[in-house]
Design a protein around this motif. Structure first.
Motif, PDB file in Angstrom:
ATOM      1  N   GLY A  63     -47.966  59.232 -49.847  1.00 11.35           N
ATOM      2  CA  GLY A  63     -48.397  58.888 -51.187  1.00 11.35           C
ATOM      3  C   GLY A  63     -49.335  59.902 -51.806  1.00 11.35           C
ATOM      4  O   GLY A  63     -49.757  59.761 -52.961  1.00 11.35           O
TER       5      GLY A  63
ATOM      6  N   ARG B 260     -44.658  67.858 -51.896  1.00 11.24           N
ATOM      7  CA  ARG B 260     -43.601  66.881 -52.186  1.00 11.24           C
ATOM      8  C   ARG B 260     -43.263  66.056 -50.952  1.00 11.24           C
ATOM      9  O   ARG B 260     -43.132  64.824 -51.028  1.00 11.24           O
ATOM     10  CB  ARG B 260     -42.349  67.603 -52.703  1.00 11.24           C
ATOM     11  CG  ARG B 260     -41.154  66.682 -52.923  1.00 11.24           C
ATOM     12  CD  ARG B 260     -39.946  67.446 -53.445  1.00 11.24           C
ATOM     13  NE  ARG B 260     -39.572  68.544 -52.582  1.00 11.24           N
ATOM     14  CZ  ARG B 260     -38.873  68.400 -51.455  1.00 11.24           C
ATOM     15  NH1 ARG B 260     -38.506  67.191 -51.047  1.00 11.24           N
ATOM     16  NH2 ARG B 260     -38.536  69.449 -50.729  1.00 11.24           N
ATOM     17  N   ILE B 261     -43.142  66.726 -49.808  1.00  7.74           N
ATOM     18  CA  ILE B 261     -42.821  66.020 -48.561  1.00  7.74           C
ATOM     19  C   ILE B 261     -43.961  65.087 -48.165  1.00  7.74           C
ATOM     20  O   ILE B 261     -43.742  63.940 -47.768  1.00  7.74           O
ATOM     21  CB  ILE B 261     -42.518  67.030 -47.438  1.00  7.74           C
ATOM     22  CG1 ILE B 261     -41.227  67.801 -47.750  1.00  7.74           C
ATOM     23  CG2 ILE B 261     -42.394  66.318 -46.089  1.00  7.74           C
ATOM     24  CD1 ILE B 261     -40.929  68.928 -46.786  1.00  7.74           C
ATOM     25  N   SER B 262     -45.188  65.575 -48.285  1.00  3.06           N
ATOM     26  CA  SER B 262     -46.352  64.754 -47.941  1.00  3.06           C
ATOM     27  C   SER B 262     -46.457  63.532 -48.851  1.00  3.06           C
ATOM     28  O   SER B 262     -46.734  62.419 -48.383  1.00  3.06           O
ATOM     29  CB  SER B 262     -47.636  65.583 -48.046  1.00  3.06           C
ATOM     30  OG  SER B 262     -48.770  64.816 -47.686  1.00  3.06           O
ATOM     31  N   ASN B 263     -46.214  63.718 -50.146  1.00  2.00           N
ATOM     32  CA  ASN B 263     -46.262  62.599 -51.081  1.00  2.00           C
ATOM     33  C   ASN B 263     -45.219  61.543 -50.739  1.00  2.00           C
ATOM     34  O   ASN B 263     -45.463  60.344 -50.906  1.00  2.00           O
ATOM     35  CB  ASN B 263     -46.045  63.090 -52.514  1.00  2.00           C
ATOM     36  CG  ASN B 263     -47.346  63.476 -53.191  1.00  2.00           C
ATOM     37  OD1 ASN B 263     -48.125  62.626 -53.590  1.00  2.00           O
ATOM     38  ND2 ASN B 263     -47.586  64.774 -53.303  1.00  2.00           N
ATOM     39  N   GLY B 264     -44.073  62.001 -50.247  1.00  2.00           N
ATOM     40  CA  GLY B 264     -43.011  61.075 -49.883  1.00  2.00           C
ATOM     41  C   GLY B 264     -43.374  60.178 -48.716  1.00  2.00           C
ATOM     42  O   GLY B 264     -42.947  59.015 -48.643  1.00  2.00           O
ATOM     43  N   TRP B 265     -44.181  60.696 -47.800  1.00  2.00           N
ATOM     44  CA  TRP B 265     -44.546  59.927 -46.611  1.00  2.00           C
ATOM     45  C   TRP B 265     -45.897  59.233 -46.727  1.00  2.00           C
ATOM     46  O   TRP B 265     -46.095  58.141 -46.181  1.00  2.00           O
ATOM     47  CB  TRP B 265     -44.553  60.842 -45.381  1.00  2.00           C
ATOM     48  CG  TRP B 265     -43.176  61.162 -44.906  1.00  2.00           C
ATOM     49  CD1 TRP B 265     -42.465  62.313 -45.133  1.00  2.00           C
ATOM     50  CD2 TRP B 265     -42.315  60.315 -44.150  1.00  2.00           C
ATOM     51  NE1 TRP B 265     -41.217  62.226 -44.573  1.00  2.00           N
ATOM     52  CE2 TRP B 265     -41.098  61.014 -43.951  1.00  2.00           C
ATOM     53  CE3 TRP B 265     -42.445  59.039 -43.615  1.00  2.00           C
ATOM     54  CZ2 TRP B 265     -40.022  60.470 -43.248  1.00  2.00           C
ATOM     55  CZ3 TRP B 265     -41.377  58.485 -42.909  1.00  2.00           C
ATOM     56  CH2 TRP B 265     -40.189  59.201 -42.734  1.00  2.00           C
TER      57      TRP B 265
ATOM     58  N   PHE C  91     -42.236  62.844 -41.138  1.00  2.00           N
ATOM     59  CA  PHE C  91     -42.902  63.896 -41.904  1.00  2.00           C
ATOM     60  C   PHE C  91     -42.702  65.260 -41.257  1.00  2.00           C
ATOM     61  O   PHE C  91     -42.313  66.235 -41.919  1.00  2.00           O
ATOM     62  CB  PHE C  91     -44.394  63.569 -42.018  1.00  2.00           C
ATOM     63  CG  PHE C  91     -45.215  64.672 -42.621  1.00  2.00           C
ATOM     64  CD1 PHE C  91     -45.111  64.976 -43.963  1.00  2.00           C
ATOM     65  CD2 PHE C  91     -46.092  65.413 -41.838  1.00  2.00           C
ATOM     66  CE1 PHE C  91     -45.863  66.003 -44.532  1.00  2.00           C
ATOM     67  CE2 PHE C  91     -46.849  66.431 -42.392  1.00  2.00           C
ATOM     68  CZ  PHE C  91     -46.731  66.733 -43.743  1.00  2.00           C
TER      69      PHE C  91
ATOM     70  N   THR D 133     -43.339  72.499 -52.046  1.00  2.00           N
ATOM     71  CA  THR D 133     -42.457  71.740 -51.152  1.00  2.00           C
ATOM     72  C   THR D 133     -43.248  70.885 -50.169  1.00  2.00           C
ATOM     73  O   THR D 133     -42.910  69.724 -49.917  1.00  2.00           O
ATOM     74  CB  THR D 133     -41.531  72.697 -50.379  1.00  2.00           C
ATOM     75  OG1 THR D 133     -40.764  73.465 -51.302  1.00  2.00           O
ATOM     76  CG2 THR D 133     -40.590  71.922 -49.464  1.00  2.00           C
TER      77      THR D 133
ATOM     78  N   ASP E  58     -39.090  66.465 -41.614  1.00  2.00           N
ATOM     79  CA  ASP E  58     -38.762  67.013 -42.935  1.00  2.00           C
ATOM     80  C   ASP E  58     -39.329  68.421 -43.116  1.00  2.00           C
ATOM     81  O   ASP E  58     -38.671  69.296 -43.685  1.00  2.00           O
ATOM     82  CB  ASP E  58     -39.297  66.096 -44.038  1.00  2.00           C
ATOM     83  CG  ASP E  58     -38.482  64.814 -44.169  1.00  2.00           C
ATOM     84  OD1 ASP E  58     -37.402  64.734 -43.556  1.00  2.00           O
ATOM     85  OD2 ASP E  58     -38.939  63.891 -44.869  1.00  2.00           O
TER      86      ASP E  58
ATOM     87  N   ASP F 220     -50.869  64.370 -51.075  1.00  3.96           N
ATOM     88  CA  ASP F 220     -50.788  65.570 -50.249  1.00  3.96           C
ATOM     89  C   ASP F 220     -51.992  65.621 -49.326  1.00  3.96           C
ATOM     90  O   ASP F 220     -53.105  65.936 -49.751  1.00  3.96           O
ATOM     91  CB  ASP F 220     -50.745  66.821 -51.123  1.00  3.96           C
ATOM     92  CG  ASP F 220     -50.594  68.099 -50.302  1.00  3.96           C
ATOM     93  OD1 ASP F 220     -50.353  67.991 -49.077  1.00  3.96           O
ATOM     94  OD2 ASP F 220     -50.724  69.192 -50.876  1.00  3.96           O
TER      95      ASP F 220
END
Length: 269
Positions: free
Chosen positions: A261, A254-259, A64, A251, A67, A263
């Motif tokens: 699920g 989006r990165i937080s959701n990727g790691w 995280f 942005t 990224d 924000d």
């Protein structure tokens, strides 16, 4: 003149809001300009700290924080480099000039603010204890007379030191180089609990599917920040500005959701 005055006030307020930096506005340092001239942003980290920064199955450093930092470097117009360091001597690594910042789930503390220049917090966290699911341990007091482990030089160590009753109650404390080593020791019964970051603990348990749980009762609440040399206020301000732009345009979410699920960041909130 009016626009110039407003811009100057805004810059001063931003500098004052950065944790661990001077309170009287920005100093005339050129740390951001120097970084851009160098052309590379070197991030110091513990490369065994998932999901913030760690090595994947290809032995590449991901996470995280990685990224986030890669995007910051891109927007600053420089290359990005992740530099693994000894976490126990992270401030020495920074002050020696080998790295430009410490960005790896670093907790903001009063002690660290005295020697480092921090951005505003970007993530909230707490120190928890991980135990085996069938251990019968359900509270901090259940660990009295038992053995715990933690990462040396980490915020977990600070949390235990700042909780004297708990520290005196446990039988022994095992200091290890990595959280993963502590969790392995827990699984084989070498220790009864591991003190570590909640964000890291929950991720490790979910990914490994090991029969581990975190106690609901925590030792301390905390916030993560990016740390720079005390003199590098301009660089800290530059990174903070980019992080806020990333939060505003989605942005960061989006990165937080990727790691995670969702924000879970606190930038601009």
């Amino acid at each position: 003149m009016k626009k110039i005055a407003i811009a100057a006030i805004a810059a001063a307020l931003l500098a004052a809001s950065l944790l661990g930096c001077a309170k009287k506005g920005p100093k005339a340092d050129n740390s951001l300009d120097k970084l851009k001239s160098k052309g590379v942003f070197v991030l110091g980290l513990d490369d065994s700290f998932p999901p913030m920064g760690f090595r994947d199955e290809k032995n590449e450093i991901v996470g995280f924080d990685i990224d986030l930092a890669k995007e910051v470097a891109k927007r600053l117009g420089v290359k990005f480099k992740a530099q693994p360091i000894n976490w126990d001597s992270k401030e020495q690594e920074l002050n020696s000039g080998k790295i430009d910042c410490i960005w790896n789930g670093l907790t903001i503390t009063e002690e660290r603010k005295a020697s480092l220049c921090f951005t505003k917090p970007y993530l909230a966290n707490k120190q928890v204890v991980v135990v085996r699911k069938e251990s019968g341990i359900e509270s901090l007091s259940d660990l009295y007379g038992k053995i715990i482990a933690l990462q040396s030089g980490s915020s977990a160590e600070d949390a235990v030191n700042d909780t004297p009753d708990f520290q005196k109650g446990v039988k022994d404390i095992v200091y290890l180089d990595q959280n993963l080593m502590a969790l392995n020791d827990l699984m084989i019964g070498g220790v009864d609990g591991v003190v570590m970051d909640s964000v890291v603990a929950e991720y490790a348990i979910a990914e490994s599917k090991l029969p581990l749980v975190t106690l609901e009762e925590s030792l301390a609440s905390e916030e993560y920040g990016v740390a720079f040399r005390k003199s590098d206020e301009q660089l800290a301000q530059g990174v903070q500005k980019v992080l806020e732009e990333m939060a505003a345009d989605g942005t960061v979410a989006r990165i937080s959701n990727g790691w995670f699920g969702s924000d879970i960041t606190v930038i601009g909130k």
